[in-house]
Motif scaffolding. Structure first.
Motif, short mmCIF file in Angstrom:
data_model
loop_
_atom_site.label_atom_id
_atom_site.label_comp_id
_atom_site.label_asym_id
_atom_site.label_seq_id
_atom_site.Cartn_x
_atom_site.Cartn_y
_atom_site.Cartn_z
N ALA A 174 -6.44 3.66 0.39
CA ALA A 174 -7.03 3.52 1.14
C ALA A 174 -6.83 3.66 2.78
N GLU A 175 -6.71 5.47 2.47
CA GLU A 175 -6.79 6.10 3.56
C GLU A 175 -8.25 6.08 3.57
N LYS A 176 -8.88 6.60 2.41
CA LYS A 176 -10.60 6.87 1.58
C LYS A 176 -11.16 6.14 2.39
N ILE A 177 -10.48 4.58 2.30
CA ILE A 177 -11.32 3.79 2.91
C ILE A 177 -11.69 4.17 4.57
N LYS A 178 -10.05 3.61 5.30
CA LYS A 178 -10.22 3.99 6.24
C LYS A 178 -10.99 5.09 7.19
N ALA A 179 -10.72 6.37 6.08
CA ALA A 179 -11.96 7.57 6.68
C ALA A 179 -13.21 7.31 6.43
N GLU A 180 -13.73 6.47 5.20
CA GLU A 180 -15.38 6.22 5.48
C GLU A 180 -16.11 5.00 6.70
N SER A 181 -15.09 4.23 6.99
CA SER A 181 -15.34 3.17 7.89
C SER A 181 -15.42 3.54 9.20
N SER A 182 -14.14 4.94 9.61
CA SER A 182 -14.42 4.92 10.65
C SER A 182 -15.69 6.00 11.19
N SER A 183 -15.71 5.85 9.82
CA SER A 183 -16.91 7.20 9.87
C SER A 183 -18.55 6.73 10.02
N LEU A 184 -18.55 5.42 9.86
CA LEU A 184 -19.79 4.94 9.46
C LEU A 184 -20.04 3.68 10.75
N ALA A 185 -18.43 3.56 11.32
CA ALA A 185 -18.74 2.83 12.92
C ALA A 185 -18.95 3.42 13.82
N HIS A 186 -18.76 5.13 13.72
CA HIS A 186 -19.78 5.59 15.56
C HIS A 186 -21.06 6.65 14.95
N VAL A 194 1.03 -1.14 -0.21
CA VAL A 194 -0.39 0.29 0.22
C VAL A 194 0.84 0.61 -0.07
N ASN A 195 1.79 1.07 1.06
CA ASN A 195 2.76 2.73 0.92
C ASN A 195 4.21 2.62 -0.36
N SER A 196 4.37 1.26 -1.51
CA SER A 196 4.75 1.96 -2.11
C SER A 196 4.31 2.51 -3.56
N ASP A 197 3.11 2.35 -3.60
CA ASP A 197 2.48 3.57 -4.70
C ASP A 197 1.50 4.11 -4.00
N PRO A 198 1.25 5.52 -4.54
CA PRO A 198 0.24 6.35 -3.49
C PRO A 198 -0.75 6.41 -3.84
N SER A 199 -1.38 5.98 -5.76
CA SER A 199 -2.84 6.07 -5.66
C SER A 199 -3.52 4.95 -4.58
N VAL A 200 -2.75 3.71 -4.50
CA VAL A 200 -4.07 3.04 -3.74
C VAL A 200 -4.03 3.14 -1.90
N LYS A 201 -2.28 4.00 -1.67
CA LYS A 201 -2.06 4.61 -0.40
C LYS A 201 -3.68 5.57 -0.24
N LYS A 202 -3.92 6.47 -1.06
CA LYS A 202 -5.10 7.29 -0.81
C LYS A 202 -6.08 7.01 -1.10
#
Length: 109
Positions: free
Chosen positions: A97-109, A87-95
């Motif tokens: 992944a961060e987007k997915i993490k942000a969406e999942s954390s907002s849905l969990a609360h 994930v860290n080796s490719d900037p588009s994949v990292k971006k």
């Protein structure tokens, strides 16, 4: 328990006589009884086959299920480290992944 042949024959004759008597008094009763016995036998056979099949499937699933081992935690940690490296080796994949993490954390609360 030993059954005498004469008792068996007598029971058979009484059964036949009762069937003839019943078929004359109520013509549909013998057909209904035969259908009821057929349905019961079919139900028993179907249940038996389902039990056999489900038992075979459970045994097969158990044979293919991954077995826990002592080094499972180490393998899991190594796998997550490899995923993080990818994930860290490719900037588009990292971006993404961060987007997915942000969406999942907002849905969990």
């Amino acid at each position: 328990m030993v059954m005498k042949l004469s008792g068996f024959l007598m029971g058979g004759l009484l059964g036949m006589a009762a069937t003839v008597y019943l078929s004359r008094k109520r013509p549909g009763a013998v057909s209904w009884a035969a259908n009821a016995v057929t349905d019961m036998c079919s139900s028993v056979a179907r249940k038996s086959m389902n039990k056999i099949i489900s038992k075979d499937l459970k045994e097969e699933a158990a044979a293919f299920a991954p077995k826990p081992s002592d080094d499972t935690a180490g393998k899991s940690e190594a796998a997550w480290a490899q995923i993080e490296t990818i994930v860290n080796s490719d900037p588009s994949v990292k971006k993404e992944a961060e987007k997915i993490k942000a969406e999942s954390s907002s849905l969990a609360h």
